[in-house]
Design a protein around this motif. Structure first.
Motif, PDB file in Angstrom:
ATOM      1  N   GLN A   1       0.408  -1.477   0.071  1.00 49.05           N
ATOM      2  CA  GLN A   1      -0.045  -0.311  -0.103  1.00 49.05           C
ATOM      3  C   GLN A   1       0.887   1.617   0.125  1.00 49.05           C
ATOM      4  OE1 GLN A   1      -3.487  -0.333   0.047  1.00 49.05           O
ATOM      5  NE2 GLN A   1      -3.166  -2.175  -0.260  1.00 49.05           N
TER       6      GLN A   1
ATOM      7  N   VAL B   1       0.902   5.844  -0.007  1.00 53.86           N
ATOM      8  CA  VAL B   1       0.021   6.514   0.486  1.00 53.86           C
ATOM      9  C   VAL B   1       0.167   7.761  -0.062  1.00 53.86           C
ATOM     10  CG1 VAL B   1       0.582   6.619   2.250  1.00 53.86           C
ATOM     11  CG2 VAL B   1      -2.088   7.266   2.153  1.00 53.86           C
TER      12      VAL B   1
ATOM     13  N   SER C   1      -3.301   4.576  -2.639  1.00 61.93           N
ATOM     14  CA  SER C   1      -4.923   5.725  -1.840  1.00 61.93           C
ATOM     15  C   SER C   1      -4.094   7.007  -1.869  1.00 61.93           C
ATOM     16  CB  SER C   1      -4.788   4.854  -0.318  1.00 61.93           C
ATOM     17  OG  SER C   1      -5.216   3.620  -0.721  1.00 61.93           O
TER      18      SER C   1
ATOM     19  N   TYR D   1      -5.537   4.598   7.567  1.00 58.56           N
ATOM     20  CA  TYR D   1      -4.868   4.951   5.996  1.00 58.56           C
ATOM     21  C   TYR D   1      -3.103   5.191   6.136  1.00 58.56           C
ATOM     22  CZ  TYR D   1      -8.754   4.485   2.502  1.00 58.56           C
ATOM     23  OH  TYR D   1      -9.549   4.309   1.541  1.00 58.56           O
TER      24      TYR D   1
ATOM     25  N   ALA E   1      -0.696   1.393   5.364  1.00 60.34           N
ATOM     26  CA  ALA E   1       0.241   2.179   4.766  1.00 60.34           C
ATOM     27  C   ALA E   1       1.948   1.651   4.231  1.00 60.34           C
ATOM     28  CB  ALA E   1       0.359   3.546   4.056  1.00 60.34           C
TER      29      ALA E   1
ATOM     30  N   TYR F   1       3.324  11.788   7.629  1.00 64.49           N
ATOM     31  CA  TYR F   1       4.034   9.951   7.021  1.00 64.49           C
ATOM     32  C   TYR F   1       5.260   9.430   8.520  1.00 64.49           C
ATOM     33  CZ  TYR F   1       2.882  10.955   2.138  1.00 64.49           C
ATOM     34  OH  TYR F   1       1.491  10.813   1.130  1.00 64.49           O
TER      35      TYR F   1
END
Length: 256
Positions: free
Chosen positions: A23, A25, A58, A96, A100, A124
């Motif tokens: 994933q 993001v 995403s 999310y 990720a 992040y």
């Protein structure tokens, strides 16, 4: 600078089954200056050229270019590999970013971007996410060695960096740990806000001291459970599984 409140911006355990694969993001505004179209070009390289069908992106947020970006994604045949969430609230951000594997910063090098502090970089980092970014002066100052930097506009190089990190879990974990340590000890809002207060106190005189924060101020988003960052085993489980595992107590109850 701005800065995240890492007491509340921190990983949570997922609520349900996770999406398969890796994933990526993106979190932020989607305007002409933000380079989200570059992230879609990276996905085109990964999915359509290199056949990395195990990667999903995403895109959290909204902006003037949202409709154009959705059209671009469709034109590139990325509908099954890219999700647009629209406006993201605190719960969505926690879900999310906790699930990720990498954060992406596709902002191209411009006179404005080069000296702008990107909130998403620090957000992040707060979730133990390493990131891949085009090389911007301010982003280097923020992320240091917790990011991989590529020449602005180098789509293939960006895709190379994504693949290299996704295929090297130990490196991702090391970078994620370093990212959280850096943002929580050097870039946290509690440190930045004190600098703002000092400026006003120099101009206006001493200010009343703020009251202590209550538990509600640091509570996890509704229905979520924070990862215990002080428990080495639990943190290690999270870092090596991200959204692909649930809280150990939930897993134990499920299998009982």
């Amino acid at each position: 600078r701005s800065g995240p409140d890492t007491a509340s911006m921190r990983p949570v355990w997922p609520m349900g089954p996770s999406a398969p694969g890796y994933q990526l993001v993106y979190l932020g505004i989607m305007g002409p200056q933000d380079g989200v179209d570059q992230a879609l070009l990276v996905m085109d390289e990964l999915v359509n050229v290199r056949r990395r069908t195990d990667i999903h992106l995403s895109l959290l947020g909204f902006g003037d270019c949202l409709d154009e970006l959705r059209a671009q994604s469709a034109a590139l045949g990325l509908e099954g590999h890219v999700t647009f969430t629209g406006r993201a609230d605190r719960t969505m951000v926690a879900d999310y970013l906790s699930a990720a594997d990498l954060g992406v910063c596709p902002d191209l090098k411009t006179p404005l971007n080069d000296v702008s502090t990107m909130n998403k970089v620090m957000e992040y980092m707060a979730y133990y996410l390493p990131l891949v970014s085009f090389d911007l002066h301010e982003s280097r100052l923020t992320a240091g060695d917790t990011a991989v930097f590529l020449e602005s506009g180098d789509i293939r190089g960006f895709a190379d960096a994504v693949c290299t990190l996704l295929d090297d879990e130990p490196r991702r974990v090391r970078m994620g740990r370093a990212a959280r340590a850096r943002v929580s000890t050097q870039l946290d809002w509690s440190l930045e806000s004190a600098r703002y207060v000092r400026v006003f106190e120099e101009l206006l005189g001493p200010a009343p001291r703020p009251t202590a924060r209550g538990e509600a101020d640091c509570a996890p988003p509704a229905g979520r459970q924070y990862v215990d960052l002080e428990d080495p085993a639990e943190l290690r489980t999270f870092l090596t599984s991200r959204g692909r595992a649930r809280h150990p107590e939930v897993e134990e109850a499920t299998h009982a």
